[in-house]
Design an enzyme around this catalytic site. Structure first.
Site, PDB file in Angstrom:
ATOM      1  N   VAL A  96       3.357   4.006  -0.599  1.00 55.13           N
ATOM      2  CA  VAL A  96       3.865   4.953  -2.157  1.00 55.13           C
ATOM      3  C   VAL A  96       5.208   5.553  -2.117  1.00 55.13           C
ATOM      4  O   VAL A  96       5.901   6.185  -2.931  1.00 55.13           O
ATOM      5  CB  VAL A  96       2.909   6.070  -2.201  1.00 55.13           C
ATOM      6  CG1 VAL A  96       1.461   5.604  -2.536  1.00 55.13           C
ATOM      7  CG2 VAL A  96       2.835   7.033  -1.284  1.00 55.13           C
ATOM      8  N   ASP A  97       6.041   4.969  -1.060  1.00 55.04           N
ATOM      9  CA  ASP A  97       7.464   5.585  -0.744  1.00 55.04           C
ATOM     10  C   ASP A  97       8.413   5.179  -1.390  1.00 55.04           C
ATOM     11  O   ASP A  97       9.651   5.907  -1.464  1.00 55.04           O
ATOM     12  CB  ASP A  97       7.557   5.573   0.891  1.00 55.04           C
ATOM     13  CG  ASP A  97       7.707   3.901   1.190  1.00 55.04           C
ATOM     14  OD1 ASP A  97       8.029   2.964   0.611  1.00 55.04           O
ATOM     15  OD2 ASP A  97       7.238   3.774   2.235  1.00 55.04           O
TER      16      ASP A  97
ATOM     17  N   GLU B 204       1.041  -3.249  17.239  1.00 55.45           N
ATOM     18  CA  GLU B 204      -0.471  -3.179  17.647  1.00 55.45           C
ATOM     19  C   GLU B 204      -1.593  -3.987  16.800  1.00 55.45           C
ATOM     20  O   GLU B 204      -1.179  -4.590  15.961  1.00 55.45           O
ATOM     21  CB  GLU B 204      -0.804  -1.636  17.394  1.00 55.45           C
ATOM     22  CG  GLU B 204       0.339  -0.602  17.920  1.00 55.45           C
ATOM     23  CD  GLU B 204       0.172  -0.391  19.127  1.00 55.45           C
ATOM     24  OE1 GLU B 204      -0.901  -0.563  19.772  1.00 55.45           O
ATOM     25  OE2 GLU B 204       1.273   0.155  19.753  1.00 55.45           O
TER      26      GLU B 204
ATOM     27  N   CYS C 218      -0.227  12.454 -16.074  1.00 57.76           N
ATOM     28  CA  CYS C 218      -0.984  13.364 -16.917  1.00 57.76           C
ATOM     29  C   CYS C 218      -2.643  13.501 -16.647  1.00 57.76           C
ATOM     30  O   CYS C 218      -3.154  12.255 -16.763  1.00 57.76           O
ATOM     31  CB  CYS C 218      -0.753  13.254 -18.441  1.00 57.76           C
ATOM     32  SG  CYS C 218      -1.666  14.418 -19.231  1.00 57.76           S
TER      33      CYS C 218
ATOM     34  N   ASN D 140       2.958  -6.869  13.377  1.00 55.42           N
ATOM     35  CA  ASN D 140       2.669  -5.291  14.060  1.00 55.42           C
ATOM     36  C   ASN D 140       2.647  -5.465  15.242  1.00 55.42           C
ATOM     37  O   ASN D 140       2.156  -6.137  16.048  1.00 55.42           O
ATOM     38  CB  ASN D 140       1.112  -5.183  13.407  1.00 55.42           C
ATOM     39  CG  ASN D 140       0.624  -3.924  13.340  1.00 55.42           C
ATOM     40  OD1 ASN D 140       1.065  -2.976  14.213  1.00 55.42           O
ATOM     41  ND2 ASN D 140      -0.068  -3.500  12.261  1.00 55.42           N
TER      42      ASN D 140
ATOM     43  N   HIS E 266      -1.234   1.401  -4.356  1.00 56.06           N
ATOM     44  CA  HIS E 266      -1.600   2.899  -4.138  1.00 56.06           C
ATOM     45  C   HIS E 266      -0.926   3.820  -4.896  1.00 56.06           C
ATOM     46  O   HIS E 266      -0.853   5.209  -4.718  1.00 56.06           O
ATOM     47  CB  HIS E 266      -1.720   3.385  -2.877  1.00 56.06           C
ATOM     48  CG  HIS E 266      -3.020   2.341  -2.137  1.00 56.06           C
ATOM     49  ND1 HIS E 266      -2.969   2.414  -0.582  1.00 56.06           N
ATOM     50  CD2 HIS E 266      -3.894   1.797  -2.502  1.00 56.06           C
ATOM     51  CE1 HIS E 266      -3.852   1.623  -0.481  1.00 56.06           C
ATOM     52  NE2 HIS E 266      -4.661   1.344  -1.346  1.00 56.06           N
TER      53      HIS E 266
ATOM     54  N   CYS F   6       1.091  16.699 -23.996  1.00 58.10           N
ATOM     55  CA  CYS F   6       0.029  17.529 -24.443  1.00 58.10           C
ATOM     56  C   CYS F   6      -0.338  18.831 -23.594  1.00 58.10           C
ATOM     57  O   CYS F   6      -0.889  19.361 -23.804  1.00 58.10           O
ATOM     58  CB  CYS F   6      -1.306  16.477 -24.131  1.00 58.10           C
ATOM     59  SG  CYS F   6      -1.624  16.330 -22.409  1.00 58.10           S
TER      60      CYS F   6
ATOM     61  N   GLN G 189       0.650  -1.393   0.087  1.00 54.53           N
ATOM     62  CA  GLN G 189      -0.007   0.110  -0.026  1.00 54.53           C
ATOM     63  C   GLN G 189       0.815   1.049   0.028  1.00 54.53           C
ATOM     64  O   GLN G 189       0.312   2.381  -0.066  1.00 54.53           O
ATOM     65  CB  GLN G 189      -0.691  -0.098   1.116  1.00 54.53           C
ATOM     66  CG  GLN G 189      -1.843  -1.083   1.325  1.00 54.53           C
ATOM     67  CD  GLN G 189      -2.349  -1.128   2.690  1.00 54.53           C
ATOM     68  OE1 GLN G 189      -3.326  -0.563   2.850  1.00 54.53           O
ATOM     69  NE2 GLN G 189      -1.780  -1.986   3.739  1.00 54.53           N
TER      70      GLN G 189
END
Ligand code: OAD
Length: 243
Positions: A104-105, A215, A128, A213, A120, A150, A102
């Site tokens: 995007v880094d 948590e 564009c 995890n 993501h 364009c 997930q």
């Protein structure tokens, strides 16, 4: 986390021919990139509806771009950690591996992950708004890039709230999930459902579902094994114990 649960997870993973990994922001927390939720999370300091929706971009592209440019800088200054590297080791030894992130880094590809779906999008790409061309986004480039073909304004190549996943992307991950023997979910709250549904599909089709995890998450009650702790601690330990 007990030594027993690590051993149990390692036994499942050892020699598993098909493995799925699903990651969220927690895997990059120890690289210095803030998560979205919880204390210090991005969505505590910023309003998602002003920054991460098509409506926000239409209303104020300067604000949206300046936030993504700031995050792009932050990601560029951060480095993959031991957990990102452990997933590369796992990919290299597993005959049929897929990582659905997930995040995007860009830290997974920088670590060397190749069997990768960025669900993501990616902070280092623009798209564009007119012709849809996706391009690498240079750090030093125009703060608000335009399409060289364009001339239309480009937007961050990120899936925003209210948008649907790109065609085929979830289906590709689900197809892998259906054949997986083990699914490992690392560092996600599970508050965005489609990525979690991919992991649950794997479990429904017979895979052992392992969660890492510190948590409890939306997934924890479903996990077969919960390795409670940080990704950089437990993922290398799991990969090493299962080799
Ligand atoms: P969240 O911020 O919702 O959750 C981060 C998770 O990482 C939490 O469950 C933490 O407990 C866990 N965590 C924190 N430190 C950790 C560590 N060192 N090791 C392992 N886990 C740790 O982030 P995501 O679940 O990734 O979407 O968020 C999902 C999506 O919501 C994001 O992709 C983003 C966001 O809105 C879009 O931008 C489309």
């Amino acid at each position: 986390m007990t030594a027993d649960s690590l051993q149990q997870a390692a036994d499942s993973l050892a020699g598993a021919p098909v493995v799925l990994a699903v990651t969220g922001a927690g895997i990059s927390a120890e690289s210095g990139i803030p998560t979205f939720r919880g204390s210090g999370g991005l969505w505590n300091g910023f309003r998602a509806e002003e920054l991460a929706t098509p409506q926000a971009f239409a209303a104020n592209p300067d604000r949206v771009w300046s936030w993504y440019r700031w995050r792009q800088q932050l990601c560029a200054q951060s480095n993959p950690n031991e957990a990102h590297h452990a997933l590369v080791t796992l990919e290299q030894r597993c005959p049929d591996f897929l990582l659905a992130t997930q995040n995007v880094d860009g830290l997974h590809p920088r670590a060397g992950s190749r069997a990768l779906i960025e669900l993501h999008g990616c902070i280092d790409k623009s798209r564009c708004t007119k012709c849809g061309q996706v391009r690498e986004l240079a750090l030093e480039g125009d703060p608000i890039p335009h399409c060289p073909e364009c001339g239309a304004m480009a937007r961050p190549h990120i899936l925003w709230f209210g948008e649907t996943y790109w065609p085929g992307i979830i289906e590709d991950a689900v197809a892998h999930a259906q054949r997986a023997h083990v699914a490992i979910v690392i560092g996600t709250s599970g508050r965005v459902w489609p990525p979690i549904a991919i992991a649950l599909k794997a479990q429904e089709c017979g895979a052992t579902l392992i969660e890492i995890n510190p948590e409890r998450s939306e997934l924890t009650e479903h996990a077969d094994i919960w390795l409670q702790g940080s990704a950089s601690e437990w993922l290398p330990a799991l990969v090493s114990a299962s080799s």
